[in-house]
Design a protein around this motif. Structure first.
Motif, short mmCIF file in Angstrom:
data_model
loop_
_atom_site.label_atom_id
_atom_site.label_comp_id
_atom_site.label_asym_id
_atom_site.label_seq_id
_atom_site.Cartn_x
_atom_site.Cartn_y
_atom_site.Cartn_z
N THR A 119 1.23 8.92 -14.40
CA THR A 119 1.85 8.12 -13.35
C THR A 119 2.19 9.01 -12.15
O THR A 119 2.65 10.14 -12.33
CB THR A 119 3.14 7.45 -13.87
N VAL B 119 4.27 8.79 -8.30
CA VAL B 119 5.09 8.05 -7.34
C VAL B 119 4.76 8.65 -5.98
O VAL B 119 5.03 9.82 -5.73
CB VAL B 119 6.59 8.18 -7.66
N LEU C 9 1.86 2.50 4.38
CA LEU C 9 0.68 1.75 3.97
C LEU C 9 -0.29 1.61 5.14
O LEU C 9 0.11 1.33 6.26
CB LEU C 9 1.08 0.37 3.45
N ALA D 243 10.19 3.06 -10.22
CA ALA D 243 10.66 2.52 -8.94
C ALA D 243 11.99 3.15 -8.55
O ALA D 243 12.28 3.31 -7.36
CB ALA D 243 10.78 1.00 -9.02
N GLY E 250 11.07 6.30 -6.89
CA GLY E 250 10.49 5.99 -5.57
C GLY E 250 11.55 5.61 -4.56
O GLY E 250 11.53 6.06 -3.41
N GLU F 140 7.55 3.55 2.58
CA GLU F 140 7.51 2.88 1.27
C GLU F 140 7.08 3.85 0.19
O GLU F 140 6.67 4.97 0.47
CB GLU F 140 6.51 1.71 1.33
N VAL G 216 4.77 3.79 -3.66
CA VAL G 216 3.96 3.04 -4.62
C VAL G 216 3.90 3.85 -5.90
O VAL G 216 3.98 5.08 -5.87
CB VAL G 216 2.52 2.74 -4.11
N VAL G 217 3.80 3.15 -6.99
CA VAL G 217 3.66 3.79 -8.29
C VAL G 217 2.22 3.56 -8.72
O VAL G 217 1.77 2.42 -8.82
CB VAL G 217 4.64 3.19 -9.33
N GLU G 218 1.51 4.65 -8.93
CA GLU G 218 0.11 4.56 -9.35
C GLU G 218 -0.02 5.08 -10.77
O GLU G 218 0.64 6.01 -11.17
CB GLU G 218 -0.79 5.37 -8.41
N LYS H 199 2.50 2.33 -15.73
CA LYS H 199 3.89 2.07 -15.39
C LYS H 199 4.67 1.91 -16.66
O LYS H 199 5.70 1.70 -16.90
CB LYS H 199 3.99 0.84 -14.50
#
Length: 182
Positions: free
Chosen positions: A26, A28, A33, A125, A128, A175, A177-179, A182
């Motif tokens: 994972t 973060v 964007l 999150a 993040g 922002e 994002v979590v890639e 999860k």
């Protein structure tokens, strides 16, 4: 991106450690964007009163009057210019420096979520959100005002000596994002 070092405090076989790290898989990521257009700030100033904000003109990056029909700029592109600089703008790597300003707290949260991932309860999150908050807090601090101040021309057309903050569109569109898993 925040560099995170994983430290093992319990005795485990190298195979168990490799399997665990592969299971987490994972990232973060903190940034802007692609595709989102930057909203320019309306500056109001009278030419007779140069210290006041401009009246009725949208002023874009480098102080250009946006009525010149220049194409809109994406927020991510603006962030790149502000980070690395241009002919008229000094570099201010605000994302990296913002993350580093709260490195210890972010590493503690990353460690906590890594521990939670072992139990299947990671909340990436939360990491993040803390990372975005760290960058926003750093940008709003006086660091750049003191160390890489705005030029007198920028202060004149912007009506402020605070670098990186004009109307707030850029910093408020940051922002995470979590890639991965999860």
């Amino acid at each position: 991106m925040l560099d995170v070092k994983v430290e093992c405090r319990q005795t485990a076989s190298p195979k168990e450690i490799q399997d665990f790290v592969a299971d987490i898989d994972t990232e973060v990521l903190v940034g802007f964007l692609a595709g989102r257009q930057h909203v320019p700030t309306l500056h109001k100033a009278d030419t007779e009163k140069p210290n006041e904000k401009r009246r009725g003109k949208y002023v874009g990056i480098d102080g250009r009057d946006d009525t010149q029909n220049e194409p809109a700029i994406e927020t991510a592109e603006l962030a790149k210019i502000l980070t690395f600089g241009s002919a008229n703008i000094p570099p201010r790597p605000f994302i990296e420096e913002g993350l580093l300003s709260e490195k210890e707290e972010l590493l503690k949260e990353a460690e906590k979520q890594t521990d939670n991932a072992r139990k299947g309860q990671a909340n990436w999150a939360k990491l993040g959100t803390k990372a975005v908050g760290a960058v926003q807090k750093f940008v709003r601090s006086d660091y750049y005002k003191t160390n890489v101040p705005n030029s007198s021309n920028t202060i004149e057309f912007k009506g402020s000596d605070t670098p990186l903050i004009d109307g707030g569109d850029l910093i408020n569109s940051l922002e995470f994002v979590v890639e991965g898993k999860k």
